[in-house]
Each structure stands twice: as structure tokens, then as C-alpha cells.
Design a protein around this motif. Structure first.
Motif, PDB file in Angstrom:
ATOM      1  N   SER A 195       3.925 -19.538   0.936  1.00  0.00           N
ATOM      2  CA  SER A 195       2.960 -18.475   1.193  1.00  0.00           C
ATOM      3  C   SER A 195       3.689 -17.215   1.643  1.00  0.00           C
ATOM      4  CB  SER A 195       1.967 -18.905   2.272  1.00  0.00           C
ATOM      5  OG  SER A 195       2.606 -18.952   3.541  1.00  0.00           O
ATOM      6  N   ASP A 196       2.975 -16.102   1.646  1.00  0.00           N
ATOM      7  CA  ASP A 196       3.516 -14.879   2.228  1.00  0.00           C
ATOM      8  C   ASP A 196       3.461 -14.989   3.755  1.00  0.00           C
ATOM      9  OD1 ASP A 196       0.587 -14.752   1.683  1.00  0.00           O
ATOM     10  OD2 ASP A 196       0.732 -12.954   2.910  1.00  0.00           O
ATOM     11  N   VAL A 197       4.313 -14.235   4.435  1.00  0.00           N
ATOM     12  CA  VAL A 197       4.341 -14.240   5.903  1.00  0.00           C
ATOM     13  C   VAL A 197       4.416 -12.795   6.388  1.00  0.00           C
ATOM     14  CG1 VAL A 197       5.551 -15.000   7.973  1.00  0.00           C
ATOM     15  CG2 VAL A 197       5.488 -16.497   5.956  1.00  0.00           C
ATOM     16  N   LYS A 221       3.547  -1.273 -11.236  1.00  0.00           N
ATOM     17  CA  LYS A 221       3.928  -0.999 -12.627  1.00  0.00           C
ATOM     18  C   LYS A 221       2.695  -0.712 -13.471  1.00  0.00           C
ATOM     19  CE  LYS A 221       6.515  -2.939 -16.528  1.00  0.00           C
ATOM     20  NZ  LYS A 221       7.301  -4.111 -17.026  1.00  0.00           N
ATOM     21  N   PHE A 222       1.639  -1.470 -13.279  1.00  0.00           N
ATOM     22  CA  PHE A 222       0.391  -1.275 -14.029  1.00  0.00           C
ATOM     23  C   PHE A 222      -0.177   0.118 -13.777  1.00  0.00           C
ATOM     24  CE2 PHE A 222      -4.322  -1.581 -14.006  1.00  0.00           C
ATOM     25  CZ  PHE A 222      -4.526  -1.900 -15.335  1.00  0.00           C
ATOM     26  N   LEU A 223      -0.053   0.602 -12.541  1.00  0.00           N
ATOM     27  CA  LEU A 223      -0.599   1.905 -12.172  1.00  0.00           C
ATOM     28  C   LEU A 223       0.381   3.047 -12.440  1.00  0.00           C
ATOM     29  CD1 LEU A 223      -2.236   0.933  -8.752  1.00  0.00           C
ATOM     30  CD2 LEU A 223      -3.371   1.148 -10.969  1.00  0.00           C
ATOM     31  N   GLY A 224       1.626   2.701 -12.795  1.00  0.00           N
ATOM     32  CA  GLY A 224       2.626   3.725 -13.049  1.00  0.00           C
ATOM     33  C   GLY A 224       3.145   4.385 -11.791  1.00  0.00           C
ATOM     34  N   LYS A 225       3.121   3.666 -10.670  1.00  0.00           N
ATOM     35  CA  LYS A 225       3.591   4.196  -9.403  1.00  0.00           C
ATOM     36  C   LYS A 225       4.876   3.488  -8.966  1.00  0.00           C
ATOM     37  CE  LYS A 225       0.256   7.129  -8.951  1.00  0.00           C
ATOM     38  NZ  LYS A 225       0.534   8.549  -9.227  1.00  0.00           N
ATOM     39  N   GLU A 226       5.645   4.152  -8.093  1.00  0.00           N
ATOM     40  CA  GLU A 226       6.924   3.595  -7.656  1.00  0.00           C
ATOM     41  C   GLU A 226       6.757   2.307  -6.863  1.00  0.00           C
ATOM     42  OE1 GLU A 226       9.334   7.859  -7.168  1.00  0.00           O
ATOM     43  OE2 GLU A 226       9.103   6.504  -5.455  1.00  0.00           O
ATOM     44  N   ALA A 227       5.707   2.229  -6.053  1.00  0.00           N
ATOM     45  CA  ALA A 227       5.547   1.078  -5.174  1.00  0.00           C
ATOM     46  C   ALA A 227       4.079   0.887  -4.830  1.00  0.00           C
ATOM     47  CB  ALA A 227       6.369   1.272  -3.896  1.00  0.00           C
ATOM     48  N   ALA A 228       3.756  -0.281  -4.275  1.00  0.00           N
ATOM     49  CA  ALA A 228       2.383  -0.597  -3.886  1.00  0.00           C
ATOM     50  C   ALA A 228       2.407  -1.586  -2.735  1.00  0.00           C
ATOM     51  CB  ALA A 228       1.605  -1.175  -5.073  1.00  0.00           C
ATOM     52  N   VAL A 229       1.348  -1.574  -1.937  1.00  0.00           N
ATOM     53  CA  VAL A 229       1.228  -2.524  -0.831  1.00  0.00           C
ATOM     54  C   VAL A 229      -0.184  -3.101  -0.837  1.00  0.00           C
ATOM     55  CG1 VAL A 229       0.662  -0.668   0.797  1.00  0.00           C
ATOM     56  CG2 VAL A 229       1.459  -2.869   1.669  1.00  0.00           C
ATOM     57  N   PHE A 230      -0.276  -4.401  -0.564  1.00  0.00           N
ATOM     58  CA  PHE A 230      -1.557  -5.109  -0.563  1.00  0.00           C
ATOM     59  C   PHE A 230      -2.196  -5.004   0.814  1.00  0.00           C
ATOM     60  CE2 PHE A 230      -4.428  -8.731  -0.330  1.00  0.00           C
ATOM     61  CZ  PHE A 230      -5.019  -8.734  -1.584  1.00  0.00           C
ATOM     62  N   PHE A 231      -3.482  -4.646   0.828  1.00  0.00           N
ATOM     63  CA  PHE A 231      -4.260  -4.547   2.065  1.00  0.00           C
ATOM     64  C   PHE A 231      -5.421  -5.537   2.026  1.00  0.00           C
ATOM     65  CE2 PHE A 231      -2.167  -0.476   2.364  1.00  0.00           C
ATOM     66  CZ  PHE A 231      -2.156  -0.171   3.724  1.00  0.00           C
ATOM     67  N   PRO A 232      -5.856  -6.010   3.204  1.00  0.00           N
ATOM     68  CA  PRO A 232      -7.032  -6.889   3.212  1.00  0.00           C
ATOM     69  C   PRO A 232      -8.322  -6.170   2.870  1.00  0.00           C
ATOM     70  CG  PRO A 232      -6.276  -6.479   5.462  1.00  0.00           C
ATOM     71  CD  PRO A 232      -5.241  -5.906   4.544  1.00  0.00           C
ATOM     72  N   SER A 233      -8.366  -4.825   3.030  1.00  0.00           N
ATOM     73  CA  SER A 233      -9.588  -4.088   2.699  1.00  0.00           C
ATOM     74  C   SER A 233      -9.262  -2.685   2.222  1.00  0.00           C
ATOM     75  CB  SER A 233     -10.528  -4.009   3.911  1.00  0.00           C
ATOM     76  OG  SER A 233     -10.112  -2.995   4.810  1.00  0.00           O
ATOM     77  N   LEU A 285      -1.936  -9.861   8.404  1.00  0.00           N
ATOM     78  CA  LEU A 285      -2.294 -11.216   8.808  1.00  0.00           C
ATOM     79  C   LEU A 285      -1.086 -12.121   8.584  1.00  0.00           C
ATOM     80  CD1 LEU A 285      -5.852 -11.522   7.219  1.00  0.00           C
ATOM     81  CD2 LEU A 285      -5.130 -10.307   9.282  1.00  0.00           C
ATOM     82  N   ILE A 286      -1.034 -13.248   9.278  1.00  0.00           N
ATOM     83  CA  ILE A 286       0.103 -14.150   9.121  1.00  0.00           C
ATOM     84  C   ILE A 286       0.309 -14.488   7.653  1.00  0.00           C
ATOM     85  CG2 ILE A 286      -1.433 -16.091   9.711  1.00  0.00           C
ATOM     86  CD1 ILE A 286       2.406 -15.957  10.119  1.00  0.00           C
ATOM     87  N   SER A 287      -0.802 -14.667   6.915  1.00  0.00           N
ATOM     88  CA  SER A 287      -0.718 -14.872   5.465  1.00  0.00           C
ATOM     89  C   SER A 287      -1.960 -14.287   4.798  1.00  0.00           C
ATOM     90  CB  SER A 287      -0.606 -16.355   5.123  1.00  0.00           C
ATOM     91  OG  SER A 287       0.649 -16.881   5.506  1.00  0.00           O
ATOM     92  N   LEU A 288      -1.740 -13.653   3.662  1.00  0.00           N
ATOM     93  CA  LEU A 288      -2.833 -13.087   2.871  1.00  0.00           C
ATOM     94  C   LEU A 288      -2.975 -13.795   1.523  1.00  0.00           C
ATOM     95  CD1 LEU A 288      -2.096  -9.312   3.583  1.00  0.00           C
ATOM     96  CD2 LEU A 288      -4.217 -10.473   4.172  1.00  0.00           C
ATOM     97  N   TYR A 289      -2.295 -14.929   1.373  1.00  0.00           N
ATOM     98  CA  TYR A 289      -2.193 -15.528   0.039  1.00  0.00           C
ATOM     99  C   TYR A 289      -3.524 -15.914  -0.606  1.00  0.00           C
ATOM    100  CZ  TYR A 289      -2.493 -20.225   2.170  1.00  0.00           C
ATOM    101  OH  TYR A 289      -2.889 -21.337   2.847  1.00  0.00           O
TER     102      TYR A 289
END
Length: 367
Positions: free
Chosen positions: A42-44, A60-72, A240-244
């Protein structure tokens, strides 16, 4: 029976629900996890191959250099506004009066970040190029929502988007995309996500709306912006401890549905046509520009709900899950087309609309 059951309950009992992808229940996650190796790491706290691979894929899909996952998405967009406001040294951003940040977040932008809003256009229409050209440019960021959900999912022309983007770059104004439903608008624009996102400095997309995941969002942009977003994510308690469970479902349904939005778009246009053929019923837009639209009825909520429940029980077709009050004469609802619409036989749908039209005519005569 019709007098004792809610519209939502009646919809859930129908054999042929028209909208969405299906029920949001635990089976959604079980279906995703059943295909995976239980020994997968899992992610940590926002790191690990599982989450990092997904972030890179979406960047890559959005054509941006980087991305980060958020819970909301609420967290993601407030953080984007904070970063851009600090970068520009101006704690003021511009957006539509019915922007999510303005009407659904309890003034979080103001109370958590001290950022004020400049409202462009009015509640009945889209932000237009003229609004942007004439606005007070003492702002850090302009946010555009595609589509503009609260007015039926309307969209500006692509040429107008290009002109707004060019103006913002000329004036040094950051342009942010509320792309919660970005995939939904690609068929109308006949553009890739990368092409649309190239007009914007940062972009947010949701994974539980048209994509149909459990929850979660991506915030994307250049490397420095995303690195700062990661810090603010930690400050907001988003690590969060894990967002998987969210990441895995987002990845699963993104891969499953990213190529289906043309189908959903065509279904929305077909369905809107059927509604517009019914008495006392109009859609906004008349011809949808994505897989979503609003339906306006010339009957109040209290009078229309029992009519709809009766149609559900007679035909087995569920049209909508909820109605919104406008006034004593009218009501409206929002419709989103997903996997379910294409699975229903056309003759069943047409017969159900025949019954709906008859009952609407009767109800309007009694009005």
C-alpha cells in the motif's frame, strides 16, 4: 404505495435506472480489490509505488509535469488558490458566482486561507471573454469550471477559452481549471485532455463523478507547484496513512471508462431530446454539451414527485433520484449519463417516456 415512498427509494427499486453507473455500494470496492494481488504494497503517507505510478500516469494524461492525489477536490482547489495567492502576493481570486468554492465549502477559502473572491458574470450564464477583459485584474488567479455544473453543465467555445488563456498570460494572471468533470467535456470540444489543460497553469480533476471511483482528486501543474501542493496537503491533514482504496478505485475506473465518454455524451443528447418532447419539460442546455444537463419542470416539487414515483412503479424505469425546489410553480433536477443508460432496451425507455408524458399532461391540467 406511491404516496408512502420517497423518490429516491422508488428509483432504487426500479429495474431500469437511467442515470449514472449504478449503486454506490461496497461492491464497487470489492470488484476492484478482487482483481488485485493481496500482497501488493500500500501507499504510506502519500509515497510508494502504488500512488506515485498513478500520479505520474494522470500527469502525463493531462500534459502536466507532475500531479498529486488528494482525498477531496475541496482540499485540492483551496490549496491551489492558496499557493497561487502567495506566489502573486494577492489574496484575491476570481470565479463564477456558482463556483463550488463559493457555494459548497462554507467559505473555507476565506476562513482557512484569508482569500477573498471576485465574482464574475451572474448566476444565469457562463463567464465570457468580455467579463474577463473588463474585470479588476488585481487578482492572483482566475478559476474556470468546465462544464459549469450549476447552470446545466454549459461550456464556452474552445476559441473563447483560448482567448481567455491568452489574456491571463499577457496580464500575469494564473488560470486554474476546475476540471472535476474534465473527461466529460472532451467529446464536445473534440480535444484531448492535454490540449485543454495546456491553456491552464493548474488543473484539478475528480475521480468519483463521471469516472465513478470511490473518492479522490488529482491536482496537477508544474513541478514546483506540485511540490508545494504536497506540503499543503500534509498541513491540511490530507496525508492519510494510506489512500490506496481511493487510488486503486480511481485507477481502475479511469482505465475502464476513459474511452466511454463519447457514448455517455451521445446518450445525454438522446435523453434530453426525449425530455424536451414531454409536456412542461425543458432541458438546459436544450442540446447537452457533456454527459450532464438539467431538467426544468413546469410543476412544483411536491406535485411532481408523486407523478414520477407512479411512473417508476408502472414502467420499472427510474428517471431521476431527486428533485430541487425552485418556486411554487417549478422544479428542476440534474442528470448524469453513465454506463446504465446504454444497457436499457430502447423500447423500454420510449414506453416509459410515453407514460411520463401522459401523466405530466394530466398533472398540468390539474394545476
Amino acid at each position: 404505495m406511491s404516496g408512502t415512498i420517497s423518490l429516491f427509494e422508488a428509483y432504487n427499486r426500479t429495474a431500469y435506472p437511467l442515470v449514472g453507473h449504478g449503486k454506490r455500494n461496497i461492491q464497487v470496492l470489492k470488484d476492484v480489490l478482487s482483481e488485485l494481488d493481496g500482497k501488493m504494497e500500500s501507499d504510506v503517507y502519500g509515497s510508494g509505488e502504488l500512488i506515485e505510478d498513478f500520479q505520474n500516469k494522470i500527469a502525463k494524461f493531462l500534459g502536466k509535469e507532475a500531479a498529486v492525489f488528494f482525498p477531496s477536490g475541496t482540499m485540492a482547489q483551496q490549496i491551489a488558490m492558496r499557493i497561487w495567492s502567495e506566489k502573486k502576493g494577492i489574496k484575491r481570486v476570481a470565479y463564477h458566482p456558482l463556483c463550488h468554492l463559493e457555494i459548497h465549502e462554507e467559505e473555507g477559502l476565506k476562513h482557512l486561507h484569508g482569500i477573498e473572491s471576485l465574482l464574475l458574470a451572474d448566476k444565469t450564464r457562463l463567464i465570457q471573454l468580455e467579463d474577463v477583459l473588463n474585470m479588476d485584474t488585481n487578482i492572483s488567479c482566475l478559476l474556470l469550471e468546465l462544464p459549469q455544473r450549476e447552470i446545466g453543465g454549459e461550456l464556452p467555445s474552445y476559441e473563447e477559452l483560448e482567448a481567455i488563456s491568452a489574456f491571463c498570460r499577457e496580464k500575469g494572471i494564473i488560470l486554474h481549471l476546475d476540471g472535476a468533470r474534465l473527461l466529460e467535456v472532451l467529446p464536445y470540444y473534440e480535444k484531448s485532455a492535454e490540449q485543454i489543460c495546456s491553456l491552464f497553469d493548474s488543473v484539478y480533476i475528480s475521480f468519483y463523478k463521471g469516472i465513478g471511483g470511490i473518492a479522490g482528486a488529482i491536482l496537477a501543474g508544474h513541478e514546483a507547484f506540485v511540490k508545494e501542493s504536497v506540503i499543503w496537503k500534509r498541513r491540511h491533514g490530507g496525508d492519510l496513512i494510506s489512500l490506496y482504496p481511493y487510488v486503486l478505485s480511481a485507477d481502475h475506473f479511469f482505465m475502464q471508462r476513459q474511452d466511454r465518454f463519447q457514448q455517455y455524451y451521445e446518450g445525454a443528447k438522446e435523453l434530453a431530446g426525449l425530455y424536451n418532447d414531454c409536456q412542461g419539460t425543458t432541458t438546459r442546455p436544450v442540446v447537452p454539451v457533456s454527459n450532464m444537463f438539467h431538467i426544468h419542470f413546469s410543476l412544483p416539487k411536491a406535485k411532481l414527485e408523486p407523478v414520477l414515483v407512479a411512473v417508476y412503479e408502472e414502467t420499472g424505469v427510474g428517471f431521476i433520484t431527486r428533485l430541487n425546489h425552485i418556486d411554487d410553480e417549478t422544479s428542476y433536477c440534474e442528470v448524469n449519463i453513465g454506463d446504465q443508460f446504454a444497457s436499457i432496451p430502447k423500447e423500454v425507455i420510449h414506453q416509459a417516456f410515453h407514460v411520463l408524458n401522459q401523466k405530466l399532461q394530466e398533472a398540468l391540467q390539474e394545476k
